[in-house]
Design a protein around this motif. Structure first.
Motif, PDB file in Angstrom:
ATOM      1  N   THR A  77       0.844  -1.194   0.000  1.00 55.08           N
ATOM      2  CA  THR A  77       0.000   0.000   0.000  1.00 55.08           C
ATOM      3  C   THR A  77       0.879   1.244   0.000  1.00 55.08           C
ATOM      4  O   THR A  77       2.043   1.198   0.387  1.00 55.08           O
ATOM      5  N   ARG A  79       0.306   5.336   1.287  1.00 55.09           N
ATOM      6  CA  ARG A  79      -0.626   6.221   1.984  1.00 55.09           C
ATOM      7  C   ARG A  79       0.015   7.580   2.235  1.00 55.09           C
ATOM      8  O   ARG A  79       1.200   7.679   2.568  1.00 55.09           O
ATOM      9  N   ASN A  87      -5.080   9.802   6.001  1.00 53.17           N
ATOM     10  CA  ASN A  87      -4.730   8.495   5.450  1.00 53.17           C
ATOM     11  C   ASN A  87      -5.261   8.280   4.041  1.00 53.17           C
ATOM     12  O   ASN A  87      -5.951   7.309   3.754  1.00 53.17           O
ATOM     13  N   ASP A  89      -5.205   7.121   0.439  1.00 49.51           N
ATOM     14  CA  ASP A  89      -4.512   5.998  -0.191  1.00 49.51           C
ATOM     15  C   ASP A  89      -4.144   6.295  -1.637  1.00 49.51           C
ATOM     16  O   ASP A  89      -4.987   6.693  -2.439  1.00 49.51           O
ATOM     17  N   LEU A  92      -3.311   0.418  -3.605  1.00 49.82           N
ATOM     18  CA  LEU A  92      -3.655  -0.836  -2.935  1.00 49.82           C
ATOM     19  C   LEU A  92      -3.334  -1.966  -3.910  1.00 49.82           C
ATOM     20  O   LEU A  92      -3.933  -2.046  -4.990  1.00 49.82           O
ATOM     21  N   ASN A 124      -7.825   3.772  -5.451  1.00 54.60           N
ATOM     22  CA  ASN A 124      -7.061   4.765  -4.705  1.00 54.60           C
ATOM     23  C   ASN A 124      -8.007   5.833  -4.147  1.00 54.60           C
ATOM     24  O   ASN A 124      -9.235   5.713  -4.256  1.00 54.60           O
ATOM     25  N   ASN A 163     -12.350  -1.289  -2.515  1.00 56.99           N
ATOM     26  CA  ASN A 163     -11.922  -0.042  -1.873  1.00 56.99           C
ATOM     27  C   ASN A 163     -11.088  -0.331  -0.621  1.00 56.99           C
ATOM     28  O   ASN A 163     -10.900  -1.484  -0.224  1.00 56.99           O
ATOM     29  N   GLN A 164     -10.615   0.738  -0.007  1.00 55.15           N
ATOM     30  CA  GLN A 164      -9.720   0.616   1.138  1.00 55.15           C
ATOM     31  C   GLN A 164     -10.389  -0.079   2.318  1.00 55.15           C
ATOM     32  O   GLN A 164      -9.765  -0.897   3.007  1.00 55.15           O
ATOM     33  N   GLU A 165     -11.661   0.178   2.558  1.00 53.14           N
ATOM     34  CA  GLU A 165     -12.361  -0.451   3.676  1.00 53.14           C
ATOM     35  C   GLU A 165     -12.429  -1.965   3.504  1.00 53.14           C
ATOM     36  O   GLU A 165     -12.137  -2.725   4.436  1.00 53.14           O
ATOM     37  N   GLU A 168      -8.910  -3.530   4.008  1.00 54.23           N
ATOM     38  CA  GLU A 168      -8.497  -3.658   5.399  1.00 54.23           C
ATOM     39  C   GLU A 168      -9.266  -4.764   6.109  1.00 54.23           C
ATOM     40  O   GLU A 168      -8.715  -5.469   6.966  1.00 54.23           O
TER      41      GLU A 168
END
Length: 198
Positions: A77, A79, A87, A89, A92, A124, A163-165, A168
């Motif tokens: 990643t 960031r 944060n 991004d 990813l 992103n 997506n980022q969520e 993670e």
């Protein structure tokens, strides 16, 4: 210069997290020996223009070694921690085969990377797939960008374009170890940038 000196000091600090062993800084290996490097710039050094919005905006290259057992996939990643959104991004990337030992420069902005063993890229900070070139406001001086390499105990069951969520969430319970690699970029006053970026 004081901020860089502080980062250099922190570079040798080692912390432990629930997700795995995490090293602050890219030069020292993690306790298990994992290392990450970039042929393009040193840890704590300047990100070359080619990987920014003032250049062609290519994704930067990385190499990795001494992954802990039983690593089955690698993720990366990028960031920007100083964004107003916090944060933000820039990249990813996941499910890179560990035996590759490298992530080449200039990856295409596609959800799946067949040339990289079927690795996948997510969205992103501006909702586009792939690497978003670093592009801090020119009035802020040298800004920090944090790359992190993850050794995963299993490939992430996550489609490209996530997506980022969701990324993670997929990481939970999958991380054996991770290591951070920091780059800085300072844009000249009055520049606008030709490649997309932030």
């Amino acid at each position: 210069m004081e901020r860089r000196a502080l980062l250099a000091t922190l570079g040798s600090a080692v912390t432990t997290a629930v997700a795995g062993c995490i090293t602050i800084g890219g030069s020292p290996p993690t306790p298990d020996g994992m290392t990450v490097r970039s042929p393009a710039f040193d840890d704590g050094g300047t990100i070359p223009t080619a990987y920014t919005c003032d250049g062609v905006g290519r994704s930067p290259p990385f190499t990795f070694a001494n992954l802990p057992e039983p690593t089955e996939a690698v993720a990366l990643t990028c960031r920007y921690p100083n964004s107003l959104a916090q944060n933000f991004d820039h990249w990813l990337l996941w499910n890179v085969p560990p035996e590759r030992g490298e992530i080449p420069a200039g990856l295409p902005a596609t959800e799946t990377l067949s040339a990289l063993g079927g690795a996948r890229q997510g969205l992103n900070g501006i909702g586009e797939v792939g690497y978003l070139p670093v592009c801090p406001p020119p009035t802020l001086g040298a800004e920090e960008y944090r790359f992190r390499l993850y050794a995963l105990r299993r490939p992430l069951d996550l489609p490209g374009g996530a997506n980022q969520e969701r990324f993670e969430e997929a990481l939970e319970g999958a991380v054996l170890s991770s290591i951070r690699y920091v780059g800085f970029y300072d844009r000249p006053d009055g520049t606008t940038g030709t490649a997309r970026g932030r």
